[in-house]
Design a protein around this motif. Structure first.
Motif, PDB file in Angstrom:
ATOM      1  N   ALA A  18       0.854  -1.185   0.000  1.00 44.36           N
ATOM      2  CA  ALA A  18       0.000   0.000   0.000  1.00 44.36           C
ATOM      3  C   ALA A  18       0.892   1.237   0.000  1.00 44.36           C
ATOM      4  CB  ALA A  18      -0.906   0.003   1.233  1.00 44.36           C
ATOM      5  N   ALA A  19       0.594   2.175  -0.888  1.00 43.73           N
ATOM      6  CA  ALA A  19       1.446   3.353  -1.034  1.00 43.73           C
ATOM      7  C   ALA A  19       0.635   4.501  -1.598  1.00 43.73           C
ATOM      8  CB  ALA A  19       2.638   3.037  -1.930  1.00 43.73           C
ATOM      9  N   ASP A  20       1.271   5.648  -1.691  1.00 43.66           N
ATOM     10  CA  ASP A  20       0.613   6.843  -2.210  1.00 43.66           C
ATOM     11  C   ASP A  20       1.519   7.549  -3.209  1.00 43.66           C
ATOM     12  OD1 ASP A  20      -1.032   8.995  -2.633  1.00 43.66           O
ATOM     13  OD2 ASP A  20      -0.610   9.972  -0.724  1.00 43.66           O
ATOM     14  N   THR A  21       2.591   8.141  -2.688  1.00 45.58           N
ATOM     15  CA  THR A  21       3.478   8.965  -3.522  1.00 45.58           C
ATOM     16  C   THR A  21       4.056   8.197  -4.702  1.00 45.58           C
ATOM     17  OG1 THR A  21       4.087  10.304  -1.600  1.00 45.58           O
ATOM     18  CG2 THR A  21       5.551  10.397  -3.511  1.00 45.58           C
ATOM     19  N   VAL A  56       3.218   3.185 -14.000  1.00 46.26           N
ATOM     20  CA  VAL A  56       2.451   2.288 -14.868  1.00 46.26           C
ATOM     21  C   VAL A  56       3.027   0.885 -14.756  1.00 46.26           C
ATOM     22  CG1 VAL A  56       1.875   4.142 -16.482  1.00 46.26           C
ATOM     23  CG2 VAL A  56       3.928   2.767 -16.866  1.00 46.26           C
ATOM     24  N   LEU A  57       2.312  -0.096 -15.281  1.00 42.05           N
ATOM     25  CA  LEU A  57       2.792  -1.472 -15.260  1.00 42.05           C
ATOM     26  C   LEU A  57       4.158  -1.569 -15.937  1.00 42.05           C
ATOM     27  CD1 LEU A  57      -0.467  -3.451 -16.163  1.00 42.05           C
ATOM     28  CD2 LEU A  57       0.547  -3.088 -13.911  1.00 42.05           C
ATOM     29  N   GLY A  58       5.058  -2.304 -15.325  1.00 47.05           N
ATOM     30  CA  GLY A  58       6.404  -2.471 -15.874  1.00 47.05           C
ATOM     31  C   GLY A  58       7.419  -1.512 -15.317  1.00 47.05           C
ATOM     32  N   ASP A  59       6.962  -0.477 -14.597  1.00 45.58           N
ATOM     33  CA  ASP A  59       7.906   0.461 -13.982  1.00 45.58           C
ATOM     34  C   ASP A  59       8.653  -0.208 -12.826  1.00 45.58           C
ATOM     35  OD1 ASP A  59       7.265   2.465 -15.693  1.00 45.58           O
ATOM     36  OD2 ASP A  59       6.124   3.671 -14.256  1.00 45.58           O
ATOM     37  N   SER A  60       9.756   0.407 -12.423  1.00 46.86           N
ATOM     38  CA  SER A  60      10.565  -0.119 -11.326  1.00 46.86           C
ATOM     39  C   SER A  60      10.379   0.720 -10.070  1.00 46.86           C
ATOM     40  CB  SER A  60      12.050  -0.125 -11.708  1.00 46.86           C
ATOM     41  OG  SER A  60      12.284  -0.998 -12.785  1.00 46.86           O
ATOM     42  N   ILE A  61      10.241   0.025  -8.942  1.00 47.57           N
ATOM     43  CA  ILE A  61      10.178   0.678  -7.636  1.00 47.57           C
ATOM     44  C   ILE A  61      11.138  -0.057  -6.702  1.00 47.57           C
ATOM     45  CG2 ILE A  61       8.744   1.194  -5.623  1.00 47.57           C
ATOM     46  CD1 ILE A  61       6.355   1.476  -7.456  1.00 47.57           C
ATOM     47  N   SER A  62      11.929   0.701  -5.978  1.00 50.63           N
ATOM     48  CA  SER A  62      12.847   0.119  -5.004  1.00 50.63           C
ATOM     49  C   SER A  62      12.102  -0.114  -3.698  1.00 50.63           C
ATOM     50  CB  SER A  62      14.035   1.057  -4.770  1.00 50.63           C
ATOM     51  OG  SER A  62      14.794   0.633  -3.663  1.00 50.63           O
ATOM     52  N   VAL A  63      12.179  -1.355  -3.197  1.00 49.68           N
ATOM     53  CA  VAL A  63      11.577  -1.725  -1.912  1.00 49.68           C
ATOM     54  C   VAL A  63      12.701  -2.168  -0.987  1.00 49.68           C
ATOM     55  CG1 VAL A  63       9.961  -3.251  -0.714  1.00 49.68           C
ATOM     56  CG2 VAL A  63       9.441  -2.446  -3.026  1.00 49.68           C
ATOM     57  N   ASN A  64      12.976  -1.369   0.025  1.00 50.42           N
ATOM     58  CA  ASN A  64      14.112  -1.645   0.926  1.00 50.42           C
ATOM     59  C   ASN A  64      15.396  -1.907   0.135  1.00 50.42           C
ATOM     60  OD1 ASN A  64      12.514  -1.311   3.148  1.00 50.42           O
ATOM     61  ND2 ASN A  64      12.486  -3.451   3.764  1.00 50.42           N
ATOM     62  N   GLY A  91      -3.433  -0.509  -8.435  1.00 50.93           N
ATOM     63  CA  GLY A  91      -4.771   0.070  -8.374  1.00 50.93           C
ATOM     64  C   GLY A  91      -5.250   0.157  -6.945  1.00 50.93           C
ATOM     65  N   ASP A  92      -6.157   1.102  -6.669  1.00 45.20           N
ATOM     66  CA  ASP A  92      -6.744   1.281  -5.341  1.00 45.20           C
ATOM     67  C   ASP A  92      -5.694   1.492  -4.253  1.00 45.20           C
ATOM     68  OD1 ASP A  92      -9.334   0.916  -6.376  1.00 45.20           O
ATOM     69  OD2 ASP A  92      -9.158  -1.268  -6.199  1.00 45.20           O
TER      70      ASP A  92
END
Length: 210
Positions: free
Chosen positions: A27-30, A36-44, A54-55
């Protein structure tokens, strides 16, 4: 590529065991803004690919290699995690160059709180020691930090109030595991110079192996 400047603390919403993989939903906001689908996000500090969103949530699939090599193998619903979107070319590089490729897992050895900052000692896998120098850079759970003291089997960092308040490092306790990524520039320099440095004498290599 990332900068090691955490954008927000997300919350693990769901962990689905898939046998040799897990599906992680956060769960996140910023970090969902413009994602979009396929983008990269760093988690820890671990680069993950967005496979669903979504949502106010997004999901990623973590393969066995990721589970074996990072602390994400132990995440559970309700855990807070450091999140950062991949850097864009028009963004200031506030930290240092971070790939989101975890080199090893360390353990919080000690915390020494003071009035304005905490000094934290973290154990260091032996193969990463050569990449650390005093005042050099290291990524801890996705946070770009400056090494205060590089020791034989550990290193120390000073955590300012901003870091303590905005990242999971403010909550980490002795014994907790953290993801580590060494400075990629140091690794490239080592490889480039390696071809021009004399090899260790065979006798010395044999002695070290014994």
């Amino acid at each position: 590529m990332f900068t090691g400047i955490v954008e927000e603390l997300g919350t693990v919403a769901e962990v689905v065991d898939q046998g040799d993989a897990i599906r992680l939903t956060v769960a996140a906001d910023t970090v969902l803004e413009g994602t979009v689908l396929g983008d990269s996000i760093s988690v820890n500090g671990c680069c993950l690919t967005v496979s669903d969103l979504g949502d106010g949530r997004w999901s990623a699939d973590l393969m066995q290699e990721t589970l074996d090599k990072t602390s994400l193998r132990g995440v559970a619903p309700g855990d807070r995690v450091n999140l950062e979107r991949a850097v864009t070319v028009d963004k200031r590089l506030g930290g240092h160059i971070v790939q989101g490729h975890v080199d090893g897992v360390g353990e919080i050895v000690s915390r020494s709180p003071s009035e304005h900052w905490d000094v934290v000692e973290i154990s260091l896998p032996s193969h990463l020691g050569r990449y650390l120098v005093d005042k050099g850079s290291i990524t801890v759970d996705g946070v770009s930090l400056t090494v205060v003291e590089a020791r034989d089997a550990s290193f120390t960092v000073s955590l300012i109030p901003e870091t303590l308040a905005r990242t999971t490092l403010g909550r980490r306790q002795v014994g907790d595991l953290v993801n580590l990524e060494a400075d990629v520039i140091a690794k490239h320099v080592e490889k480039l110079l390696g071809a021009h440095l004399p090899a260790a004498p065979a006798a010395l290599v044999d002695d070290e192996e014994e």
